[in-house]
Design an enzyme around this catalytic site. Structure first.
Site, PDB file in Angstrom:
ATOM      1  N   CYS A 157      31.500 -15.443 -34.531  1.00 47.60           N
ATOM      2  CA  CYS A 157      30.084 -15.050 -34.471  1.00 47.60           C
ATOM      3  C   CYS A 157      29.201 -16.290 -34.602  1.00 47.60           C
ATOM      4  O   CYS A 157      29.362 -17.070 -35.546  1.00 47.60           O
ATOM      5  CB  CYS A 157      29.784 -14.061 -35.591  1.00 47.60           C
ATOM      6  SG  CYS A 157      28.028 -13.707 -35.759  1.00 47.60           S
ATOM      7  N   GLU A 201       8.970   3.406   8.810  1.00 46.77           N
ATOM      8  CA  GLU A 201       9.746   2.446   8.036  1.00 46.77           C
ATOM      9  C   GLU A 201      11.165   2.978   7.823  1.00 46.77           C
ATOM     10  O   GLU A 201      11.347   4.102   7.354  1.00 46.77           O
ATOM     11  CB  GLU A 201       9.049   2.255   6.680  1.00 46.77           C
ATOM     12  CG  GLU A 201       9.465   1.028   5.928  1.00 46.77           C
ATOM     13  CD  GLU A 201       8.725  -0.242   6.363  1.00 46.77           C
ATOM     14  OE1 GLU A 201       7.983  -0.200   7.373  1.00 46.77           O
ATOM     15  OE2 GLU A 201       8.920  -1.276   5.701  1.00 46.77           O
ATOM     16  N   LYS A 259       3.492   2.103   0.388  1.00 39.89           N
ATOM     17  CA  LYS A 259       3.987   1.083   1.319  1.00 39.89           C
ATOM     18  C   LYS A 259       5.450   0.846   0.990  1.00 39.89           C
ATOM     19  O   LYS A 259       5.777   0.236  -0.033  1.00 39.89           O
ATOM     20  CB  LYS A 259       3.177  -0.201   1.172  1.00 39.89           C
ATOM     21  CG  LYS A 259       3.590  -1.275   2.164  1.00 39.89           C
ATOM     22  CD  LYS A 259       2.592  -2.431   2.126  1.00 39.89           C
ATOM     23  CE  LYS A 259       2.862  -3.454   3.212  1.00 39.89           C
ATOM     24  NZ  LYS A 259       4.127  -4.147   3.039  1.00 39.89           N
ATOM     25  N   LEU A 294      -0.372  -6.054   8.150  1.00 37.83           N
ATOM     26  CA  LEU A 294      -1.507  -5.588   7.360  1.00 37.83           C
ATOM     27  C   LEU A 294      -2.038  -6.719   6.497  1.00 37.83           C
ATOM     28  O   LEU A 294      -1.258  -7.529   5.987  1.00 37.83           O
ATOM     29  CB  LEU A 294      -1.053  -4.475   6.411  1.00 37.83           C
ATOM     30  CG  LEU A 294      -0.730  -3.119   7.011  1.00 37.83           C
ATOM     31  CD1 LEU A 294       0.010  -2.277   5.999  1.00 37.83           C
ATOM     32  CD2 LEU A 294      -2.021  -2.423   7.432  1.00 37.83           C
TER      33      LEU A 294
HETATM   34  S1  IVH Z   1       0.908   0.648   8.849  1.00 37.79           S
HETATM   35  C1  IVH Z   1      -1.611  -1.604  11.564  1.00 37.79           C
HETATM   36  N1  IVH Z   1       1.895   2.075   6.871  1.00 37.79           N
HETATM   37  O1  IVH Z   1       4.199  -2.911   6.098  1.00 37.79           O
HETATM   38  C2  IVH Z   1      -0.756  -0.878  10.614  1.00 37.79           C
HETATM   39  N2  IVH Z   1       2.856  -0.036   7.337  1.00 37.79           N
HETATM   40  O2  IVH Z   1       2.484  -5.578   6.950  1.00 37.79           O
HETATM   41  C3  IVH Z   1       0.600  -1.427  10.515  1.00 37.79           C
HETATM   42  N3  IVH Z   1       4.756  -0.612   5.920  1.00 37.79           N
HETATM   43  O3  IVH Z   1       5.613  -4.146   8.929  1.00 37.79           O
HETATM   44  C4  IVH Z   1       1.535  -0.753   9.658  1.00 37.79           C
HETATM   45  N4  IVH Z   1       4.747   1.232   4.735  1.00 37.79           N
HETATM   46  O4  IVH Z   1       6.680  -2.045   8.135  1.00 37.79           O
HETATM   47  C5  IVH Z   1       1.964   0.926   7.575  1.00 37.79           C
HETATM   48  N5  IVH Z   1       2.684   3.442   5.179  1.00 37.79           N
HETATM   49  C6  IVH Z   1       2.759   2.301   5.874  1.00 37.79           C
HETATM   50  C7  IVH Z   1       3.730   1.320   5.607  1.00 37.79           C
HETATM   51  C8  IVH Z   1       3.743   0.148   6.372  1.00 37.79           C
HETATM   52  C9  IVH Z   1       5.349   0.073   4.938  1.00 37.79           C
HETATM   53  C10 IVH Z   1       5.161  -1.967   6.395  1.00 37.79           C
HETATM   54  C11 IVH Z   1       5.334  -2.014   7.875  1.00 37.79           C
HETATM   55  C12 IVH Z   1       4.700  -3.304   8.354  1.00 37.79           C
HETATM   56  C13 IVH Z   1       4.172  -3.903   7.088  1.00 37.79           C
HETATM   57  C14 IVH Z   1       2.732  -4.299   7.319  1.00 37.79           C
END
Ligand code: IVH
Length: 675
Positions: free
Chosen positions: A410, A177, A119, A87
């Site tokens: 102290c 995740e 996230k 992302l």
């Molecule tokens: S979406 C194209 N949703 O963040 C979309 N990723 O840099 C790809 N991650 O390696 C992932 N929570 O492991 C998505 N709610 C969430 C997420 C999530 C954690 C992590 C994922 C990925 C990294 C993206």
């Protein structure tokens, strides 16, 4: 040879499997545990017993089959048919607005619905199901090729081995995740400390390290969990990403309950704030939030740039942990003489502020973490919590730095330092001889929740003590304007103000005075209980330990400290001097024997404009019990600003929720003045 298999046994095994799966589903997906752990274990053991007697009953999706695979020599590579993308990141609201503006332009529209998700800081996982059965689990790897970790993934109870319900496609690839909840992380490390095993560095590394164990038995011992966040590729389930997630939940995948539909950049930013405010209350670490365009059609139009989608972005929170170098260890002396080792650090930006000092708590903690001057250390600052040295990065230690020793005298007054058997704390024995202790007691005495002497801050207290103008708190009331004006940076007006503030502070309610005296283990709540019970300072001073134990919330240790305090001639002298200087405590307004909230259990959460301890006292004085967490027994939840998971839980359980204004109104109606 196994015994003959009757239909009855077959049915029993099927029922057990269904029951166990059902409990897992309620626990992990609905977050509503339905049976005690012991009952769950009993069902599992019964199924295990049946299956070992009749091996032909064993199916690969049986809950008994989560562990059992043989250790591997290496993980097999797995090619992802749909690449696992990363992302793009936004580090400010402006960057979210720019992202949204670009998407509006490409889609030629005026509004965009997004799905906003926490996230999680863990490891991405791909789970492929065929005909509803878990067939393969793989890590992300470089996005094109990952590793086959199926045997390990099977040990994670939150990952369904078999889908629930109906309607799933023949082949389904779910992504999400794997993470380690904080409670599990801490519990695991506690266990390791006891058995001298290797501690996990942080929950994120713990999740990835656990999944990369070649022996699934090892993975099984790690407390891992899982949240699903997407389906690979375009899905026929629905055009809406939100509906896809709801469908996944029905098929048995845990989906984060904080996932929400929002509109446009404003909705995204508001969500970022909302989740940011509850970050420290969550049961797992998150490093940001993710916004995804809700419609798959729109996602397709937006497409990708290199390896990140143009239809999703992560907005990051400030890191809560950073690595820096430990320059030195200083000793701070507190109000009760406790010596606290403090780390002096190479300045580091963490949790949104620059940190130069962090607490090391006490010598036992220093030994346990093996912290030595010169080490590279992980500094953690979560929310308003005091920054602490969480652990040492041993791999970066150079040479053999010396172990730190607590001083024997102290560092402020030179008095002996003593360490009571069985206590972690070392204390300076200097009492009021020690300037550090004097300063700290004065700070405490003057603080807002004690005597509330405005204008008497740490700089002024330093001057008063260094110039020998004040020895005990009673001396404050003998200060004269001229003496004050002789101090550096003190004008006539400030001196007048301070004298006036001191005068104003002379009629404290009894509980505040008790708290201000700084008796060990007597915080605000205990002070109020004592004031209510004894109703006068004289009666409290004359109380025996047995009398003291009668007071609600007072145990033998507090009783001992309170009794001891009033046995010391120097303390009695201070009290007498305070009285002579005109300090006159006020009896607590009696609430009357009325206990209108008797039998009720209240919970307080979120930020209130009064100390939580005070709100707790009001409720207790009205007869309510105040508990720390929301459960089926909770009568009412008071939710302040930015209330988080407790509020969500209360709403789910249908518990009455009051805001601060409603609480104030309630206590006012019972004769308590909240202002
Ligand atoms: S979406 C194209 N949703 O963040 C979309 N990723 O840099 C790809 N991650 O390696 C992932 N929570 O492991 C998505 N709610 C969430 C997420 C999530 C954690 C992590 C994922 C990925 C990294 C993206």
């Amino acid at each position: 040879m196994s015994a003959t298999l009757s239909q009855e046994v077959r049915d029993r095994a099927a029922t057990l499997r269904e029951e166990i799966d059902g409990h897992n589903y309620r626990y992990y997906v609905l977050d509503e545990p339905s049976v005690p752990d012991a009952e769950y274990d009993r069902l599992l053991r019964e199924l295990q017993a049946l299956e070992s007697e009749y091996p032909e009953l064993v199916t690969p999706d049986s809950p008994t089959q989560r562990v059992g695979a043989e250790p591997l020599a290496a993980f097999e590579p797995v090619r992802h048919e749909t690449p696992m993308l990363s992302l793009g990141n936004a580090f400010s609201n402006e960057e979210v607005e720019q992202f949204h503006a670009r998407a509006l332009k490409t889609l030629e529209t005026e509004h965009i619905d997004y799905v906003a998700e926490p996230k999680l800081d863990g490891v991405a996982m791909s789970l492929r199901y065929r005909d509803g059965l878990l067939e393969r689990a793989a890590t992300r790897g470089d996005g094109q090729t990952g590793e086959n970790v199926t045997s390990n993934a099977r040990t994670i109870d939150a990952i369904p081995l078999r889908l629930r319900g109906a309607g799933w496609p023949e082949e389904l690839e779910v992504r999400g995740e794997v993470y380690m909840p904080l409670a599990g992380f801490e519990e695991y490390n506690r266990r390791m400390a006891e058995t001298e095993g290797k501690a996990l560095v942080n929950p994120r590394n713990a999740a990835s390290g656990s999944l990369r164990q070649l022996d699934p038995q090892l993975t099984a011992q790690r407390p891992l969990a899982f949240f699903a966040y997407s389906v690979a590729g375009q899905s026929a389930i629905s055009d809406s990403h939100f509906e896809i997630l709801e469908q996944l939940r029905e098929w048995g995948f845990p989906v984060n309950p904080l996932v929400k539909r929002v509109r446009d950049a404003e909705g995204c930013i508001a969500y970022y704030e909302e989740i940011g405010a509850m970050r420290d209350d969550l049961a797992y670490d998150i490093d940001g939030v993710v916004f995804k365009v809700e419609s798959q059609r729109e996602q397709e139009t937006l497409g990708f740039v290199s390896r990140a989608p143009r239809w999703a972005i992560a907005q990051k929170f400030p890191a809560q942990e950073e690595i820096t170098q430990l320059l030195d260890i200083d000793i701070q002396v507190g109000r009760t003489g406790a010596l606290t080792p403090v780390a002096r650090l190479e300045p580091v930006f963490v949790g949104g502020v620059t940190v130069t000092n962090a607490t090391l708590h006490n010598i036992d903690e220093i030994r346990r973490k093996d912290v030595r001057v010169g080490d590279w250390v992980v500094v953690r600052r979560a929310g308003d919590v005091i920054p602490e040295v969480a652990r040492v990065v041993l791999e970066r230690r150079e040479g053999r730095p010396k172990e730190f020793q607590m001083p024997e005298t102290c560092p402020v007054c030179g008095s002996d330092v003593e360490r009571v058997e069985g206590e972690a704390v070392s204390r300076c024995t200097g009492g009021l001889v020690c300037k550090a202790q004097r300063k700290q007691s004065l700070m405490h005495f003057a603080s807002r929740r004690a005597m509330d002497i405005e204008g008497l801050g740490s700089k002024l207290i330093d001057q008063l003590v260094e110039n020998d103008l004040v020895h005990s708190v009673a001396d404050l009331y003998r200060l004269e304007k001229e003496q004050l004006m002789a101090l550096e940076r003190m004008g006539e007006k400030s001196a007048d103000n301070l004298v006036e503030q001191l005068e104003k502070s002379k009629t404290p309610p009894l509980d505040r005075l008790l708290y201000a005296l700084g008796i060990r283990e007597v915080g605000e709540v205990t002070a109020t209980s004592l004031a209510r019970h004894f109703e006068s300072l004289e009666r409290l001073a004359a109380a025996s330990e047995d009398d003291l134990i009668e007071v609600p919330d007072v145990g033998p240790i507090v009783a001992q400290h309170v009794h001891h305090f009033f046995q010391q001639p120097e303390n009695l002298e201070v009290i007498e001097a305070l009285e002579q200087a005109g300090v006159q405590w006020q009896a607590l307004e009696s609430i009357g024997g009325d206990q209108p909230l008797e039998g009720q259990t209240w919970v307080l959460t979120g930020a209130l404009s009064v100390p939580r301890a005070r709100a707790k006292q009001w409720l207790e004085s009205l007869g309510a019990k105040v508990a720390g967490s929301v459960s089926g027994n909770t009568t009412t939840l008071v939710a302040g600003e930015a209330a988080g998971s407790k509020l969500a839980k209360a709403e789910k359980l249908g518990v009455e929720v009051l805001d601060e204004a409603a609480l104030f109104e309630l206590v006012r109606s019972h004769g308590i003045d909240p202002d």
